[in-house]
Each structure stands twice: as C-alpha cells, then as structure tokens.
Design an enzyme around this catalytic site. Sequence first.
Site, PDB file in Angstrom:
ATOM      1  N   GLY A  65      37.136  41.160  40.207  1.00  0.00           N
ATOM      2  CA  GLY A  65      37.080  39.751  39.686  1.00  0.00           C
ATOM      3  C   GLY A  65      35.453  39.528  39.632  1.00  0.00           C
ATOM      4  O   GLY A  65      35.074  38.322  39.953  1.00  0.00           O
ATOM      5  N   ALA A  66      34.527  40.667  39.636  1.00  0.00           N
ATOM      6  CA  ALA A  66      33.185  40.388  39.986  1.00  0.00           C
ATOM      7  C   ALA A  66      32.214  40.594  38.642  1.00  0.00           C
ATOM      8  O   ALA A  66      31.100  40.592  38.824  1.00  0.00           O
ATOM      9  CB  ALA A  66      32.843  41.280  41.039  1.00  0.00           C
TER      10      ALA A  66
ATOM     11  N   ARG B 136      31.424  38.200  36.866  1.00  0.00           N
ATOM     12  CA  ARG B 136      30.652  36.907  36.989  1.00  0.00           C
ATOM     13  C   ARG B 136      30.957  36.081  37.867  1.00  0.00           C
ATOM     14  O   ARG B 136      31.695  36.403  38.835  1.00  0.00           O
ATOM     15  CB  ARG B 136      31.114  36.046  35.658  1.00  0.00           C
TER      16      ARG B 136
ATOM     17  N   ASN C 107      38.702  38.987  45.558  1.00  0.00           N
ATOM     18  CA  ASN C 107      38.120  37.733  44.891  1.00  0.00           C
ATOM     19  C   ASN C 107      38.803  37.294  43.495  1.00  0.00           C
ATOM     20  O   ASN C 107      38.737  36.125  43.168  1.00  0.00           O
ATOM     21  CB  ASN C 107      36.642  37.898  44.731  1.00  0.00           C
TER      22      ASN C 107
ATOM     23  N   SER D  48      40.500  29.388  49.146  1.00  0.00           N
ATOM     24  CA  SER D  48      39.999  28.222  48.323  1.00  0.00           C
ATOM     25  C   SER D  48      40.220  26.873  49.489  1.00  0.00           C
ATOM     26  O   SER D  48      41.065  27.073  50.318  1.00  0.00           O
ATOM     27  CB  SER D  48      40.774  27.903  46.993  1.00  0.00           C
TER      28      SER D  48
ATOM     29  N   TYR E 169      48.486  26.583  41.837  1.00  0.00           N
ATOM     30  CA  TYR E 169      47.411  27.301  42.416  1.00  0.00           C
ATOM     31  C   TYR E 169      47.164  26.983  43.853  1.00  0.00           C
ATOM     32  O   TYR E 169      46.849  28.191  44.739  1.00  0.00           O
ATOM     33  CB  TYR E 169      45.970  26.529  41.723  1.00  0.00           C
TER      34      TYR E 169
ATOM     35  N   LYS F 290      47.042  30.075  47.022  1.00  0.00           N
ATOM     36  CA  LYS F 290      45.997  30.269  48.226  1.00  0.00           C
ATOM     37  C   LYS F 290      46.510  30.065  49.334  1.00  0.00           C
ATOM     38  O   LYS F 290      45.860  30.731  50.263  1.00  0.00           O
ATOM     39  CB  LYS F 290      44.767  29.256  47.746  1.00  0.00           C
TER      40      LYS F 290
ATOM     41  N   ILE G  76      32.578  24.699  44.101  1.00  0.00           N
ATOM     42  CA  ILE G  76      31.678  25.950  43.723  1.00  0.00           C
ATOM     43  C   ILE G  76      31.248  25.791  41.945  1.00  0.00           C
ATOM     44  O   ILE G  76      32.172  25.876  41.371  1.00  0.00           O
ATOM     45  CB  ILE G  76      32.087  27.387  43.991  1.00  0.00           C
TER      46      ILE G  76
END
Length: 253
Positions: A10-11, A13, A88, A144, A157, A161, A190
């Site tokens: 997942g990199a 962005r 990620n 998270s 979600y 996590k 973030i």
Amino acid sequence: MTRPVALITGARRGIGRAIAVSLAQAGYDIAFTDIVADAAVDETTAALEAEGAQSLFVAHDVAATESHAGVIDAVYARFGRLDCFVSNAGIGTPVRGDMLDLAPETFDHVLGVNLRGAAFLSQCVARAMLKREEGGRTIIFITSASTEMVSPDRADYCVSKAALSMWSKNLAMRLAPEGFVVFEVRPGIIRTDMTAVVAAKYDRRIAEGLVPAGRWGEPADVGRLVTGLVSGAFAFSTGSVFAVDGGLLVPRL
C-alpha cells in the site's frame, strides 16, 4: 555491497510512500505494492530513484491470499533478498454508521484486507525469509490508534486493527528464536487521503485538545519511526508497540 531490501504494501501514496522514501534515504532498495496502478505509482518511483534507490512496483490486492507467493517471488527475482517487510496496506470502513446496521459483507471485506490479507502475507514473507539467509529480518505492522480507541460508527475498522495487533504479538513470539524482529506501529491522526474525508472534524477536535501535540501527524512522522525501528538499534524490543500519535493514546483525566 548489496543494499538491503524492503517490501512495503500500500505504498503508492500516503503513509506507505513516506515509509518507502524514508527507507530509501536510509539506504534500502524498495519493492512496493498497491491495488491501484496509476500516476501516483510513477510519482513514488521517481521519489525513490531521487534517493538513489532501485525500486519495483507490483500491482497487488493484499486480500487475494492466493497471489501472495507471487509477490514474494517477484521481489526475490528482482533483488535476490528481502530484509524488511512493512505491512501497511489497509482500507477504512466503506460505510460509516450505526454499528447495529453493519452488514456482514462489509465487515468481511474490511477484515479481509486489514486482517486476513495482512496476516497471511506476513506468514508468506516469514516462510520465504526462513528459507534464505539474510542479514536483518524485520517485520513491521502498521495498525492504528483504533486498536485502543473505539469508534462505533466504524467498528469493523477498529476490530480489524485490534486483531492485527494480536497477530503481530504472536508472530513476534514465533519468530524471535529465529532472529526476527517484529514491531507494531500505531499511527494516530495522520493527514492522508483516507482521513481527508473527515478533515474538518479532526481539525476541530485537535483544536479542542484531542492531540496533546496540537497538530496533525504527517506521513513522514511514521516514515521516520519505521526507519528507526529497522536500524537494528531496537533488536531486543521485538513484539513492542510504538505509537506515532502526538500523545493521543496517553490516558488522561
């Protein structure tokens, strides 16, 4: 000498890209994945090359567990080694709302990416690393603050996590005798595309004191922490959790 290699999911962005760039600055070559292949992939590739890193992009859906071995094979075919894996990739809840209305298919989709996909890809990575002798062997899970902080409008979600956090601890114990180091990194609020849809809410909450540091976190904050963790300086801290949240998770009266 051969540069160490990191695989980051997942990199293309956001946090994933920031981690990739920071590791490139630290001397790593980078393999990165994402479910989407668009202009952002080219931007990430250019950013990595600007830091002197070789890079490999693999279009990949982490939820498709049958394709995991192919990703690892591609990394070894390109670089001949893998020293660090950063899990990620993840999604937010597709539907915010009353958890009493949460649909099973939505729950399954979120856990399929954030938990099941991440867990079984890390399993595949660990098996591959065990077959080959590398220098440092580090696995990092990006979870998270929602592992601890509840949000009933996105319970799927939070559950994904929290469960991934427990997987990280179990994997750390399993791999410690093999010389692996496994960490969990918990970002707070973030500034990313995922949080952009609720930016006004978090602007207000931060102004009201939700984050003691008084600001949004930036993807680079997470990237710098990950780079520190892969340095080898924390090798005796396997299984540990590191927050990057401006004090958000510190209990207060």
